[in-house]
Design a protein around this motif. Structure first.
Motif, PDB file in Angstrom:
ATOM      1  N   LEU A  35       0.831  -1.207   0.000  1.00 15.90           N
ATOM      2  CA  LEU A  35       0.000   0.000   0.000  1.00 15.90           C
ATOM      3  C   LEU A  35       0.863   1.254   0.000  1.00 15.90           C
ATOM      4  O   LEU A  35       0.546   2.241  -0.680  1.00 15.90           O
ATOM      5  N   ASP A  36       1.955   1.233   0.755  1.00 13.95           N
ATOM      6  CA  ASP A  36       2.876   2.375   0.766  1.00 13.95           C
ATOM      7  C   ASP A  36       3.502   2.584  -0.613  1.00 13.95           C
ATOM      8  O   ASP A  36       3.643   3.721  -1.078  1.00 13.95           O
ATOM      9  N   GLU A  37       3.872   1.475  -1.285  1.00 10.90           N
ATOM     10  CA  GLU A  37       4.434   1.574  -2.633  1.00 10.90           C
ATOM     11  C   GLU A  37       3.402   2.144  -3.603  1.00 10.90           C
ATOM     12  O   GLU A  37       3.741   2.983  -4.446  1.00 10.90           O
ATOM     13  N   ALA A  38       2.172   1.698  -3.497  1.00 16.52           N
ATOM     14  CA  ALA A  38       1.113   2.199  -4.376  1.00 16.52           C
ATOM     15  C   ALA A  38       0.861   3.689  -4.128  1.00 16.52           C
ATOM     16  O   ALA A  38       0.692   4.470  -5.069  1.00 16.52           O
ATOM     17  N   LYS A  39       0.857   4.072  -2.860  1.00 17.51           N
ATOM     18  CA  LYS A  39       0.652   5.480  -2.507  1.00 17.51           C
ATOM     19  C   LYS A  39       1.785   6.329  -3.070  1.00 17.51           C
ATOM     20  O   LYS A  39       1.557   7.391  -3.650  1.00 17.51           O
ATOM     21  N   SER A  40       3.013   5.852  -2.917  1.00 13.44           N
ATOM     22  CA  SER A  40       4.172   6.579  -3.424  1.00 13.44           C
ATOM     23  C   SER A  40       4.105   6.720  -4.939  1.00 13.44           C
ATOM     24  O   SER A  40       4.366   7.794  -5.488  1.00 13.44           O
ATOM     25  N   GLY A  41       3.744   5.640  -5.618  1.00 16.77           N
ATOM     26  CA  GLY A  41       3.624   5.689  -7.079  1.00 16.77           C
ATOM     27  C   GLY A  41       2.527   6.631  -7.536  1.00 16.77           C
ATOM     28  O   GLY A  41       2.710   7.397  -8.477  1.00 16.77           O
ATOM     29  N   ALA A  42       1.398   6.600  -6.856  1.00 18.21           N
ATOM     30  CA  ALA A  42       0.288   7.486  -7.226  1.00 18.21           C
ATOM     31  C   ALA A  42       0.661   8.946  -6.984  1.00 18.21           C
ATOM     32  O   ALA A  42       0.347   9.818  -7.800  1.00 18.21           O
TER      33      ALA A  42
END
Length: 98
Positions: A35-42
């Motif tokens: 989720l942190d990776e997805a948030k960072s990518g978004a």
């Protein structure tokens, strides 16, 4: 009505199943990391939309190039097989004629 119940049942089942898997500590850590990776990518995409679009375009171009090269290699291999088969068939016909 039946379709709505089915969709609702699937959604509820997915939520309950997801919550049940979070009982395991390793799963929670993995989920949090993803989720942190997805948030960072978004966040990156929202802050740099032009660069993100350029990256997507480059990736599509590379994929297109790879597919084109693969198709050319396949056609070349098929032509070689066809040539070998023609030689074999022609050799066989020559023996039959003699």
């Amino acid at each position: 009505m039946g379709r709505q119940k089915l969709i609702l049942g699937v959604v509820i089942g997915a939520v309950v199943g997801g919550l049940a898997t979070l009982a395991d500590k390793e799963t929670r850590i993995y989920a949090k990391t993803k989720l942190d990776e997805a948030k960072s990518g978004a966040t990156y995409v929202l802050q740099n939309p032009a660069e993100a679009i350029e990256n997507v375009r480059n990736t599509v171009d590379q994929l297109n190039h790879s597919i084109t090269n693969g198709a050319e290699s396949t056609i070349n291999a098929l032509e070689q097989v066809e040539g070998t088969l023609d030689k074999f068939v022609n050799k066989k016909e020559v023996k039959v004629v003699n």
